[in-house]
Design a protein around this motif. Sequence first.
Motif, short mmCIF file in Angstrom:
data_model
loop_
_atom_site.label_atom_id
_atom_site.label_comp_id
_atom_site.label_asym_id
_atom_site.label_seq_id
_atom_site.Cartn_x
_atom_site.Cartn_y
_atom_site.Cartn_z
N ALA A 390 0.83 -1.21 0.00
CA ALA A 390 0.00 0.00 0.00
C ALA A 390 0.86 1.26 0.00
O ALA A 390 0.57 2.23 -0.72
CB ALA A 390 -0.93 -0.01 1.21
N ASP A 391 1.92 1.28 0.78
CA ASP A 391 2.80 2.45 0.82
C ASP A 391 3.51 2.65 -0.50
O ASP A 391 3.70 3.80 -0.95
CB ASP A 391 3.82 2.29 1.95
N TYR A 392 3.91 1.56 -1.14
CA TYR A 392 4.57 1.67 -2.44
C TYR A 392 3.63 2.28 -3.48
O TYR A 392 4.02 3.18 -4.24
CB TYR A 392 5.05 0.29 -2.89
N VAL A 393 2.38 1.82 -3.52
CA VAL A 393 1.42 2.36 -4.48
C VAL A 393 1.07 3.80 -4.16
O VAL A 393 0.92 4.64 -5.05
CB VAL A 393 0.16 1.48 -4.54
N ALA A 394 0.94 4.13 -2.86
CA ALA A 394 0.62 5.51 -2.46
C ALA A 394 1.77 6.45 -2.81
O ALA A 394 1.55 7.59 -3.25
CB ALA A 394 0.32 5.57 -0.97
N THR A 395 3.01 5.98 -2.66
CA THR A 395 4.17 6.81 -2.97
C THR A 395 4.28 7.07 -4.47
O THR A 395 4.65 8.17 -4.89
CB THR A 395 5.46 6.13 -2.47
N THR A 396 3.95 6.08 -5.26
CA THR A 396 4.03 6.21 -6.72
C THR A 396 2.63 6.34 -7.32
O THR A 396 2.38 5.84 -8.43
CB THR A 396 4.74 4.97 -7.30
N PHE A 397 1.74 7.02 -6.62
CA PHE A 397 0.32 7.06 -7.00
C PHE A 397 0.11 7.62 -8.40
O PHE A 397 -0.75 7.14 -9.15
CB PHE A 397 -0.45 7.92 -5.98
#
Length: 689
Positions: A390-397
């Motif tokens: 989730a953090d990876y997708v939010a960071t590279t949203f």
Amino acid sequence: MNNRAHAFLWGIRQFRTSLPRSRALRTYSLGFCKPEVIHSKWNPRNHLLNGFDEGLQPSVRYLFQDIFISKSVAGCTQTRGIIHAAGFKLDRILCPRRLSFDAKHSFVSDGTSDHDLMKTNFHHTSTEDVLTKKMRPTPVNYKKLAQECNSLSDVLDTFSKAPTFPGSNYFLAMWIIAKRISEDKRRFEKQLMFSHPAFNQLCEQMMREAKIMHYDHLLFSLNAIVKLGVPQNSLMVQTLLRTIQERISECDERCLSILSTALVTMEPCMNVNALRAGLRILVDQQVWNINDIFTLQTVMRCIGKDAPFALKKKLEMKALKELGRFSVLNSRHMFEVLAAMDHRSVVLLNECSKIVIDNIHGCPFKVLISILQSCRDLRYQNEDLFKSIADYVATTFDIWKLKHVIFLLLSFETLGFRPPGLMDKLLEKVVLEPGSLTVKNIVSVLHVYSSLNHVYNVQNREFLEALASALTGCLHQISSESLLNAVHSFCMMNYFPLAPINQLIKENIIHELLTSGDTEKNIHKLHVLNTCLKLDESTYKSIHIPLPQLPLTASHPNEKLAEVLSRLLEGDGCFSRNVQLPHNYHIDFEIRMDTNRTQVFSFSEGDASSATNMQRVAVLCVPKSAYCLNSNHLRGLMAMKIRHLNVMGFHVILIHNWELKKLKMEDAVTFVRKKIYSDEALATTDESV
């Protein structure tokens, strides 16, 4: 000519002169020109062809164990009864001569007569070298053929002009071409392939050659044929399956990988099931000899969910043994592999999760989805892994498509995991660009946010209004069930958009929902809509949708909590079990207390009437599934139930059954006392003590 060659040719002459000339040549079904042998003990199985054109191997059966050369008259070889003393036996095994085809695509000799064979000089070359050089045409190279041809029909045209051995290379070339073209073009090319006049001829050739191919080529052919869409129940596919099954003892590690890849995509049938059973036996024998990790994972994926537990455990131990050699791709793939064999190895999943977390950046979308879906199937919950994704997708949203983010959130919702950072990012995106949402996106977003009970304090109202506006613009094209799902989600979040609700409560829409689709689920959601319209602050309190009554769900209150309440309240008269309430709600236990929650009243009529400040307390014993993963954040349905119980005048107390189960009775009484009584009552009790 040396003495050896002279003796060789003399034996040929003696043998030829001893044979009568009364019977013509018979062409056999395998396609080879071979003399008919009249002998009571002759068995055609002794001459099955199991070799191939790329060299001899000890494990492969060959055409003629003893090669007899007979006299040729007018193009036909004639034999009558073979006398063993009349023939001779070659010291070394010869590979069968290569095949070529005439214009009618039947097997014939490639032009070398017996007379030419007798003229061959054996002085400087071996028999096999001569046969290879003089009588073997060069096989077609499937890679080169795939480069030269632009379509599947081009490959079949090449085959029809000059068919060569083996036919498997044509199927391999067609599969390479099919992989590099688009899906639409591939579908069209397959239709042309099936209607091509040479396709049936190629299939017939493939069936004739099945017993003489190298085993790995046979497996590659099966995989290509299935991937090209040839029906599994066709004669060719079933023939290949049967042949592979008969020769499964030739399977090595490479063949295990190819066979597993082919079987994974095939539907169950008698031959497939028999082949899979044979594969399991082979894997059980050879598992400790498998060196390649991808081969091990392919085999694990193929053996199926119904494989014996002992075999699954052995494969798990082999994977743990090779864990130090796992690459990042191996670790990512292991989730799907374990899900395919339905084997929950927590140790293996934990170790692979660490590798995935350390290398999460750059992980493709399909891999992320596969990992989450496998975790759901295996009932494996790793908060660190989910948070990392989730953090990876939010960071590279910004680099992700909107539909990809929504699909990831749907996967998180099935796992009960709420990623606040990612959900806030999507919420802001929806508020800024509500017009970018499709009907499917709107319904999915509403489902995720209502199920996980996610509220964004800053822009929550704007978010719901943006979704309602986008849904209103799609009412002319939305289905009845999708509209019901969307309105149901709005109601769970205590929001009531006018236009969608007015559209939903129309008589024809309600009738359609009650008579088609998943009617049981539709009735339940319509009851929720009725309850929300009555109890929540909406403008539809006077509207009532006539619905069939829901069956009462059987409730079994926690027995340990019942005993705790009996000890704490000194008897069963001060609480009631399994209380059924209006609007299809029920509570595990009800207690009547004063408004300050310092005193408990009994359920006798006198005590109840004398209490002017009575407060009804609902005690609910809730499971972990009522909360988001490893948190105290309630999910949507439980949050809505508590909201409605508060409207009905109850003070709600939640008892975690997993915490209560761990406590001894004395500790459990203390634990429940702190939950039921207010801080003021507990302080007074402590002072008196």
